[in-house]
Design a protein around this motif. Structure first.
Motif, PDB file in Angstrom:
ATOM      1  N   GLY A  68       0.826  -1.211   0.000  1.00 50.16           N
ATOM      2  CA  GLY A  68       0.000   0.000   0.000  1.00 50.16           C
ATOM      3  C   GLY A  68       0.858   1.257   0.000  1.00 50.16           C
ATOM      4  O   GLY A  68       0.537   2.234  -0.682  1.00 50.16           O
ATOM      5  N   ASP A  69       1.954   1.230   0.755  1.00 48.27           N
ATOM      6  CA  ASP A  69       2.879   2.371   0.781  1.00 48.27           C
ATOM      7  C   ASP A  69       3.509   2.585  -0.588  1.00 48.27           C
ATOM      8  O   ASP A  69       3.687   3.714  -1.043  1.00 48.27           O
ATOM      9  N   VAL A  70       3.842   1.488  -1.260  1.00 45.27           N
ATOM     10  CA  VAL A  70       4.464   1.585  -2.591  1.00 45.27           C
ATOM     11  C   VAL A  70       3.467   2.143  -3.597  1.00 45.27           C
ATOM     12  O   VAL A  70       3.834   2.951  -4.455  1.00 45.27           O
ATOM     13  N   LEU A  71       2.192   1.736  -3.490  1.00 46.14           N
ATOM     14  CA  LEU A  71       1.164   2.269  -4.396  1.00 46.14           C
ATOM     15  C   LEU A  71       0.987   3.771  -4.205  1.00 46.14           C
ATOM     16  O   LEU A  71       0.836   4.516  -5.169  1.00 46.14           O
ATOM     17  N   ARG A  72       1.017   4.222  -2.945  1.00 45.43           N
ATOM     18  CA  ARG A  72       0.878   5.656  -2.658  1.00 45.43           C
ATOM     19  C   ARG A  72       2.146   6.435  -3.000  1.00 45.43           C
ATOM     20  O   ARG A  72       2.087   7.589  -3.390  1.00 45.43           O
ATOM     21  N   ASN A  73       3.305   5.790  -2.835  1.00 46.64           N
ATOM     22  CA  ASN A  73       4.581   6.464  -3.067  1.00 46.64           C
ATOM     23  C   ASN A  73       5.577   5.463  -3.657  1.00 46.64           C
ATOM     24  O   ASN A  73       6.304   4.791  -2.916  1.00 46.64           O
ATOM     25  N   PRO A  74       5.646   5.354  -4.995  1.00 50.10           N
ATOM     26  CA  PRO A  74       6.544   4.392  -5.639  1.00 50.10           C
ATOM     27  C   PRO A  74       8.022   4.589  -5.286  1.00 50.10           C
ATOM     28  O   PRO A  74       8.825   3.670  -5.444  1.00 50.10           O
ATOM     29  N   GLN A  75       8.386   5.754  -4.764  1.00 53.63           N
ATOM     30  CA  GLN A  75       9.773   6.020  -4.387  1.00 53.63           C
ATOM     31  C   GLN A  75      10.200   5.193  -3.179  1.00 53.63           C
ATOM     32  O   GLN A  75      11.389   5.093  -2.877  1.00 53.63           O
ATOM     33  N   GLY A  79      13.850   3.968  -2.019  1.00 57.41           N
ATOM     34  CA  GLY A  79      14.286   4.334  -0.677  1.00 57.41           C
ATOM     35  C   GLY A  79      14.725   3.134   0.158  1.00 57.41           C
ATOM     36  O   GLY A  79      15.547   3.262   1.055  1.00 57.41           O
ATOM     37  N   MET A  80      14.195   1.958  -0.151  1.00 58.39           N
ATOM     38  CA  MET A  80      14.594   0.730   0.553  1.00 58.39           C
ATOM     39  C   MET A  80      15.837   0.112  -0.075  1.00 58.39           C
ATOM     40  O   MET A  80      16.336  -0.885   0.416  1.00 58.39           O
TER      41      MET A  80
END
Length: 126
Positions: A68-75, A79-80
């Motif tokens: 869900g975090d990746v969908l909201r913010n692909p960066q 960052g990982m």
């Protein structure tokens, strides 16, 4: 001055220095845990002989961002440290360098098999 400081690095002293397989395994697990962002206890490390050198095989999960975090913010993926593939390749180099530097043992290779994913919920990206 300590005894270690008094002895020149080129001086040869009688005796033996051995690093146990258990110590090497713990070192490999710690290096892999740091590289993959998981607990040391989640890592399995096995050693084999590779024509006189040590070959290390690591089986471990890897820390990933929540989907869900990746969908909201692909960066978040960048960052990982990039894709799981990119991070596993980077972890191989990091584990090889760390184990070699800290133990003095020569490794021929490090093989990593990703066995699962530990989801990192929210928070800051390293």
């Amino acid at each position: 001055m300590s005894v270690a400081e008094a002895v020149e690095p080129t001086t040869s002293l009688a005796g033996h220095n051995r690093i146990s397989t258990q110590a090497l395994t713990s070192l490999a697990q710690a290096a892999a845990a740091e590289a993959l962002g998981v607990a040391q206890g989640d890592i399995r490390a096995d050693w084999t002989d590779d024509d006189g050198l040590l070959a290390l095989s690591i089986v471990a999960p890897i820390r990933i961002p929540a989907l869900g975090d990746v969908l909201r913010n692909p960066q978040r993926v960048r960052g990982m440290g990039g894709s799981i593939w990119d991070r596993a390749v980077a972890a191989k180099a990091m584990v090889l360098e760390t184990v070699t530097r800290l133990s003095g043992s020569q490794l021929s290779r490090v093989d990593i098999r990703i066995s699962g994913a530990h989801v990192s919920e929210g928070g800051r990206v390293q």
